[in-house]
Enzyme design. Structure first.
Site, PDB file in Angstrom:
ATOM      1  N   ASP A 172      -1.574   5.136   5.204  1.00  0.00           N
ATOM      2  CA  ASP A 172      -0.634   4.423   4.337  1.00  0.00           C
ATOM      3  C   ASP A 172      -1.383   3.655   3.243  1.00  0.00           C
ATOM      4  O   ASP A 172      -2.489   3.148   3.461  1.00  0.00           O
ATOM      5  CB  ASP A 172       0.192   3.447   5.180  1.00  0.00           C
ATOM      6  CG  ASP A 172       1.457   3.005   4.473  1.00  0.00           C
ATOM      7  OD1 ASP A 172       1.786   3.569   3.414  1.00  0.00           O
ATOM      8  OD2 ASP A 172       2.108   2.069   4.977  1.00  0.00           O
ATOM      9  N   ASN A 221      -1.591   4.811  -0.260  1.00  0.00           N
ATOM     10  CA  ASN A 221      -2.050   5.582  -1.413  1.00  0.00           C
ATOM     11  C   ASN A 221      -1.383   5.140  -2.710  1.00  0.00           C
ATOM     12  O   ASN A 221      -2.041   4.949  -3.734  1.00  0.00           O
ATOM     13  CB  ASN A 221      -1.788   7.075  -1.198  1.00  0.00           C
ATOM     14  CG  ASN A 221      -2.686   7.684  -0.131  1.00  0.00           C
ATOM     15  OD1 ASN A 221      -3.786   7.197   0.110  1.00  0.00           O
ATOM     16  ND2 ASN A 221      -2.215   8.735   0.503  1.00  0.00           N
ATOM     17  N   HIS A 262      -2.640   9.619  -3.827  1.00  0.00           N
ATOM     18  CA  HIS A 262      -2.629  10.696  -2.835  1.00  0.00           C
ATOM     19  C   HIS A 262      -3.853  11.598  -3.009  1.00  0.00           C
ATOM     20  O   HIS A 262      -4.460  12.031  -2.022  1.00  0.00           O
ATOM     21  CB  HIS A 262      -1.355  11.529  -2.974  1.00  0.00           C
ATOM     22  CG  HIS A 262      -0.107  10.761  -2.656  1.00  0.00           C
ATOM     23  ND1 HIS A 262       0.076  10.097  -1.457  1.00  0.00           N
ATOM     24  CD2 HIS A 262       1.028  10.557  -3.388  1.00  0.00           C
ATOM     25  CE1 HIS A 262       1.262   9.514  -1.457  1.00  0.00           C
ATOM     26  NE2 HIS A 262       1.857   9.776  -2.615  1.00  0.00           N
ATOM     27  N   LEU A 297     -14.492  19.188  16.675  1.00  0.00           N
ATOM     28  CA  LEU A 297     -13.337  18.322  16.467  1.00  0.00           C
ATOM     29  C   LEU A 297     -12.064  19.145  16.264  1.00  0.00           C
ATOM     30  O   LEU A 297     -12.075  20.155  15.559  1.00  0.00           O
ATOM     31  CB  LEU A 297     -13.571  17.457  15.223  1.00  0.00           C
ATOM     32  CG  LEU A 297     -12.414  16.552  14.788  1.00  0.00           C
ATOM     33  CD1 LEU A 297     -12.275  15.365  15.733  1.00  0.00           C
ATOM     34  CD2 LEU A 297     -12.625  16.076  13.349  1.00  0.00           C
TER      35      LEU A 297
END
Length: 258
Positions: A28, A30, A45, A139
């Site tokens: 949160d 951007n 973004h 990952l």
């Protein structure tokens, strides 16, 4: 569908490690990062994608095995049409530019959510990316796109009943769990939300039952490896009881001489 190989924190006590096995993040801030610099929201973004690269690298370096990022919620379609269009194009470009790099680094890539609202090109790119990286063992990077926690639970129930109609008369947690979006991942140990808001915004409602929460004022484009380490430090200081008392936790903690 195969049964999940991971523990449910409401049924069993999972192992607790100094490094979280699974980190989930709401990225949160951007738009606010861009506005502070008199730039359009979409610039934030774009800059946020750079942070994704940094945090993926940080997770690998620190031994995190699963990273789930909330990229686009089922409620984000309410945003201005031009911003939604930009986010879709950014998602497509990221798929085109990043997947080969992820594959070279042995990263498994997944997307969870209701993909029916995405166009055919994006859906095909997702399928190709997941297929390419499916056997990677490093990952696991999961992107939640057009995802909502309530959608996840309702979709799981619908899928379970389609596969097992007899469950309409009653079912248990272990019957439903394999049909949830993250059934092949452990429940998140650590949930991070950047940008100063302190809510989960319909993210992983089922999976966050016993997750440790970490909220920070840092905006996502500024959330670098050092900021990530602060979250990990906070996590290490938590006592994860899973319904037990502190005394029970201490009794089951190996001593330094063992």
């Amino acid at each position: 569908m195969a049964l999940s190989r991971f523990f449910s924190s409401t049924r069993d006590v999972p192992a607790v490690n100094t490094v979280p096995l699974h980190v989930a993040i709401i990225m949160d801030g951007n738009g606010r990062w861009a506005r502070k610099r008199l730039m359009p929201r979409v610039a934030g973004h774009k800059r946020g994608l750079e942070t994704v690269r940094q945090i993926v690298s940080a997770c690998i370096d620190r031994g995190v095995r699963h990273l789930t990022l909330f990229a686009f919620s089922s409620e984000n379609w309410r945003r201005p049409a031009d911003e939604v269009s930009f986010l879709m194009n950014l998602f497509l470009k990221a798929l085109q530019q990043e997947i080969a790099k992820l594959h070279r680094n042995n990263i498994k890539f997944r997307v969870v959510g209701d993909l029916s609202r995405f166009d055919d090109q994006i859906r095909q790119m997702i399928t190709n990316a997941e297929s390419l990286t499916f056997e990677n063992t490093g990952l696991t990077l999961t992107i939640a796109a057009n995802y909502g926690g309530r959608w996840d639970i309702l979709n799981a129930i619908e899928s379970m009943l389609a596969a097992h109609p007899e469950k309409r008369s009653g079912f248990q947690e272990e019957d439903l769990a394999p049909f949830l979006a993250l059934s092949d991942a452990p429940e998140p140990d650590l949930f991070i939300r950047t940008g100063g808001e302190e809510r989960i915004s319909n993210f992983l409602l089922w999976q966050l039952a016993y997750t440790e929460f970490y909220f920070t004022e840092t905006l996502w484009p500024e959330f670098d490896a050092a900021a990530f380490d602060l979250a990990l430090d906070s996590y290490r200081q938590r006592e994860r009881r899973f319904g037990r008392t502190s005394e029970q936790v201490l009794e089951q903690t190996p001593s330094a001489t063992e």
